[in-house]
Write a protein that holds these residues in place. Structure first.
Motif, PDB file in Angstrom:
ATOM      1  N   PRO A  17       0.923  -1.147  -0.040  1.00 37.45           N
ATOM      2  CA  PRO A  17      -0.091  -0.041  -0.004  1.00 37.45           C
ATOM      3  C   PRO A  17       0.959   1.163   0.128  1.00 37.45           C
ATOM      4  O   PRO A  17       0.692   2.195  -0.699  1.00 37.45           O
ATOM      5  N   GLU A  18       1.731   1.129   0.878  1.00 38.79           N
ATOM      6  CA  GLU A  18       2.657   2.566   0.910  1.00 38.79           C
ATOM      7  C   GLU A  18       3.435   2.669  -0.305  1.00 38.79           C
ATOM      8  O   GLU A  18       3.525   3.739  -0.925  1.00 38.79           O
ATOM      9  N   LEU A  19       3.904   1.685  -1.007  1.00 37.35           N
ATOM     10  CA  LEU A  19       4.710   1.502  -2.202  1.00 37.35           C
ATOM     11  C   LEU A  19       3.876   2.058  -3.422  1.00 37.35           C
ATOM     12  O   LEU A  19       4.189   2.920  -4.346  1.00 37.35           O
ATOM     13  N   GLY A  20       2.392   1.745  -3.313  1.00 36.24           N
ATOM     14  CA  GLY A  20       1.514   2.224  -4.269  1.00 36.24           C
ATOM     15  C   GLY A  20       1.144   3.503  -4.174  1.00 36.24           C
ATOM     16  O   GLY A  20       1.337   4.323  -5.165  1.00 36.24           O
TER      17      GLY A  20
ATOM     18  N   GLY B 250       2.878  16.176  -1.887  1.00 36.13           N
ATOM     19  CA  GLY B 250       2.830  14.802  -2.436  1.00 36.13           C
ATOM     20  C   GLY B 250       4.528  14.177  -2.391  1.00 36.13           C
ATOM     21  O   GLY B 250       4.598  13.125  -2.122  1.00 36.13           O
ATOM     22  N   LEU B 251       5.331  15.091  -2.709  1.00 37.53           N
ATOM     23  CA  LEU B 251       6.674  14.624  -2.962  1.00 37.53           C
ATOM     24  C   LEU B 251       7.433  14.493  -1.434  1.00 37.53           C
ATOM     25  O   LEU B 251       7.927  13.686  -1.219  1.00 37.53           O
ATOM     26  N   ALA B 252       6.952  15.330  -0.435  1.00 37.44           N
ATOM     27  CA  ALA B 252       7.540  15.043   0.961  1.00 37.44           C
ATOM     28  C   ALA B 252       7.085  13.544   1.197  1.00 37.44           C
ATOM     29  O   ALA B 252       7.645  13.085   2.155  1.00 37.44           O
TER      30      ALA B 252
ATOM     31  N   GLY C 271       9.271  10.595   2.583  1.00 42.10           N
ATOM     32  CA  GLY C 271       9.195   9.898   4.046  1.00 42.10           C
ATOM     33  C   GLY C 271       8.870   8.434   3.875  1.00 42.10           C
ATOM     34  O   GLY C 271       9.350   7.463   4.807  1.00 42.10           O
ATOM     35  N   LEU C 272       7.881   7.932   2.961  1.00 44.78           N
ATOM     36  CA  LEU C 272       7.543   6.590   2.699  1.00 44.78           C
ATOM     37  C   LEU C 272       8.723   5.886   2.322  1.00 44.78           C
ATOM     38  O   LEU C 272       8.842   4.589   2.713  1.00 44.78           O
ATOM     39  N   VAL C 273       9.466   6.486   1.394  1.00 43.67           N
ATOM     40  CA  VAL C 273      10.804   5.832   1.023  1.00 43.67           C
ATOM     41  C   VAL C 273      11.851   5.640   2.074  1.00 43.67           C
ATOM     42  O   VAL C 273      12.390   4.443   2.240  1.00 43.67           O
ATOM     43  N   ASP C 274      11.895   6.599   2.834  1.00 42.65           N
ATOM     44  CA  ASP C 274      12.754   6.613   4.160  1.00 42.65           C
ATOM     45  C   ASP C 274      12.549   5.482   4.993  1.00 42.65           C
ATOM     46  O   ASP C 274      13.144   4.595   5.666  1.00 42.65           O
ATOM     47  N   VAL C 275      11.122   5.197   5.022  1.00 42.61           N
ATOM     48  CA  VAL C 275      10.352   4.264   5.881  1.00 42.61           C
ATOM     49  C   VAL C 275      10.801   2.902   5.479  1.00 42.61           C
ATOM     50  O   VAL C 275      11.184   1.961   6.505  1.00 42.61           O
ATOM     51  N   HIS C 276      11.199   2.825   4.375  1.00 45.96           N
ATOM     52  CA  HIS C 276      11.488   1.392   3.572  1.00 45.96           C
ATOM     53  C   HIS C 276      13.030   1.308   3.591  1.00 45.96           C
ATOM     54  O   HIS C 276      13.472   0.465   2.911  1.00 45.96           O
ATOM     55  N   ASP C 277      13.736   2.170   4.215  1.00 48.29           N
ATOM     56  CA  ASP C 277      15.361   2.243   4.017  1.00 48.29           C
ATOM     57  C   ASP C 277      15.788   2.377   2.361  1.00 48.29           C
ATOM     58  O   ASP C 277      16.634   1.754   2.175  1.00 48.29           O
TER      59      ASP C 277
ATOM     60  N   ASP D 243      16.160  15.571 -20.920  1.00 47.80           N
ATOM     61  CA  ASP D 243      15.922  16.557 -21.858  1.00 47.80           C
ATOM     62  C   ASP D 243      14.377  16.814 -22.025  1.00 47.80           C
ATOM     63  O   ASP D 243      13.756  15.850 -22.216  1.00 47.80           O
ATOM     64  N   GLY D 244      14.305  17.914 -21.580  1.00 47.68           N
ATOM     65  CA  GLY D 244      12.700  18.395 -21.445  1.00 47.68           C
ATOM     66  C   GLY D 244      12.071  18.164 -20.327  1.00 47.68           C
ATOM     67  O   GLY D 244      10.682  18.514 -20.361  1.00 47.68           O
ATOM     68  N   GLY D 245      12.471  17.539 -19.244  1.00 51.28           N
ATOM     69  CA  GLY D 245      11.713  17.239 -18.076  1.00 51.28           C
ATOM     70  C   GLY D 245      12.636  16.963 -16.922  1.00 51.28           C
ATOM     71  O   GLY D 245      13.742  17.319 -16.932  1.00 51.28           O
ATOM     72  N   CYS D 246      12.070  16.188 -15.998  1.00 53.73           N
ATOM     73  CA  CYS D 246      12.975  15.477 -14.922  1.00 53.73           C
ATOM     74  C   CYS D 246      12.263  14.239 -14.647  1.00 53.73           C
ATOM     75  O   CYS D 246      11.302  13.626 -15.066  1.00 53.73           O
ATOM     76  N   ARG D 247      13.329  13.406 -13.974  1.00 55.49           N
ATOM     77  CA  ARG D 247      13.096  11.943 -13.823  1.00 55.49           C
ATOM     78  C   ARG D 247      13.241  11.792 -12.435  1.00 55.49           C
ATOM     79  O   ARG D 247      14.347  12.145 -11.479  1.00 55.49           O
ATOM     80  N   PHE D 248      12.426  11.229 -11.515  1.00 56.13           N
ATOM     81  CA  PHE D 248      12.508  10.856 -10.240  1.00 56.13           C
ATOM     82  C   PHE D 248      12.794   9.356 -10.081  1.00 56.13           C
ATOM     83  O   PHE D 248      12.075   8.563 -10.786  1.00 56.13           O
ATOM     84  N   THR D 249      13.616   8.983  -9.408  1.00 53.32           N
ATOM     85  CA  THR D 249      13.990   7.465  -9.413  1.00 53.32           C
ATOM     86  C   THR D 249      13.821   7.087  -7.802  1.00 53.32           C
ATOM     87  O   THR D 249      14.578   7.793  -7.035  1.00 53.32           O
ATOM     88  N   VAL D 250      13.292   5.916  -7.435  1.00 52.53           N
ATOM     89  CA  VAL D 250      13.046   5.513  -6.163  1.00 52.53           C
ATOM     90  C   VAL D 250      13.974   4.133  -6.261  1.00 52.53           C
ATOM     91  O   VAL D 250      13.548   3.291  -7.077  1.00 52.53           O
ATOM     92  N   ARG D 251      14.830   3.891  -5.344  1.00 52.19           N
ATOM     93  CA  ARG D 251      15.486   2.680  -5.028  1.00 52.19           C
ATOM     94  C   ARG D 251      15.124   2.055  -3.740  1.00 52.19           C
ATOM     95  O   ARG D 251      15.177   2.700  -2.771  1.00 52.19           O
ATOM     96  N   LEU D 252      14.718   1.028  -4.027  1.00 52.54           N
ATOM     97  CA  LEU D 252      14.264  -0.099  -2.691  1.00 52.54           C
ATOM     98  C   LEU D 252      14.929  -1.194  -2.328  1.00 52.54           C
ATOM     99  O   LEU D 252      15.534  -1.974  -3.269  1.00 52.54           O
TER     100      LEU D 252
END
Length: 211
Positions: A96-99, A176-178, A182-188, A197-206
């Motif tokens: 649920p949190e990753l969703g 939203g991004l905060a 926070g949820l990513v931190d909870v998952h370590d 090029d033309g935008g930005c990229r958000f990457t989550v590593r788990l």
């Protein structure tokens, strides 16, 4: 002439006017409700009272559900939503949190991508971690702002801000991004953003599942 205190029959009886104000009230109610939910979630994260149950979570399932949920908003804003069909890893986490992490990233990307732009999701695994990335067409973020995008209430430069938020409520408030961080931190895990090029990229590593 209307008597004092008497409502205009036009305002009450004209269907387009009634529909207009009803829609505005509904959108504002949904926005405030979303903001309250976000504040509650963020308060639990910051207080350390958010407890998650870890299990093996296929990121492909998380992405599929989040993309399906975001599709109506993307269509309303005429943004093309793409997702890599395979290649995602399996991670140790709470589904649920990753969703919500992926959903928030998609919402952010769609809001800041202009009509006829593209939002793309892809991912992978390197053995130690699984990752998901969301790339938008926002035009980029000033380098000086990149370290602050996950801060509470950060709104960014005017050029990146959406011109019209009336298509759908967002929860607002710059939370939203905060919540993502926070949820990513909870998952370590780790979350990062970089210009493309033309935008930005958000990457989550788990963390990947144990062998």
């Amino acid at each position: 002439h209307e008597r004092p205190g008497e409502l205009s029959s036009f305002a009450v009886g004209d269907p387009p006017t009634v529909a207009h104000y009803h829609r505005r009230m509904r959108v504002e109610t949904d926005r405030v409700s979303g903001l309250v939910d976000d504040l509650f979630e963020l308060s639990r994260i910051n207080a350390g009272t958010l407890h998650i149950t870890l299990e093996n979570v296929p990121l492909a399932d998380v992405v599929s559900d989040a993309v399906a949920a975001a599709a109506p908003l993307a269509r309303a804003k005429r943004v093309q939503l793409e997702a890599a069909p395979s290649g995602y890893g399996t991670v140790r986490g709470s589904e649920p949190e990753l969703g919500r992490v992926v959903a928030n990233l998609l919402l952010n990307a769609i809001r800041h991508t202009p009509a006829d732009g593209v939002v793309r999701v892809d991912g992978g695994s390197d053995g130690r971690a699984g990752w998901v990335a969301v790339t938008d067409g926002c035009g980029g973020i000033p380098e000086s702002d990149l370290p602050r995008v996950f801060d509470v209430a950060f709104r960014g430069a005017a050029a990146r801000s959406p011109e019209n938020d009336t298509v759908a409520p967002t929860g607002g408030g710059g939370l939203g991004l905060a919540i993502v961080r926070g949820l990513v931190d909870v998952h370590d895990g780790e979350v990062a953003v970089a210009n493309t090029d033309g935008g930005c990229r958000f990457t989550v590593r788990l963390p990947a599942t144990a062998p």
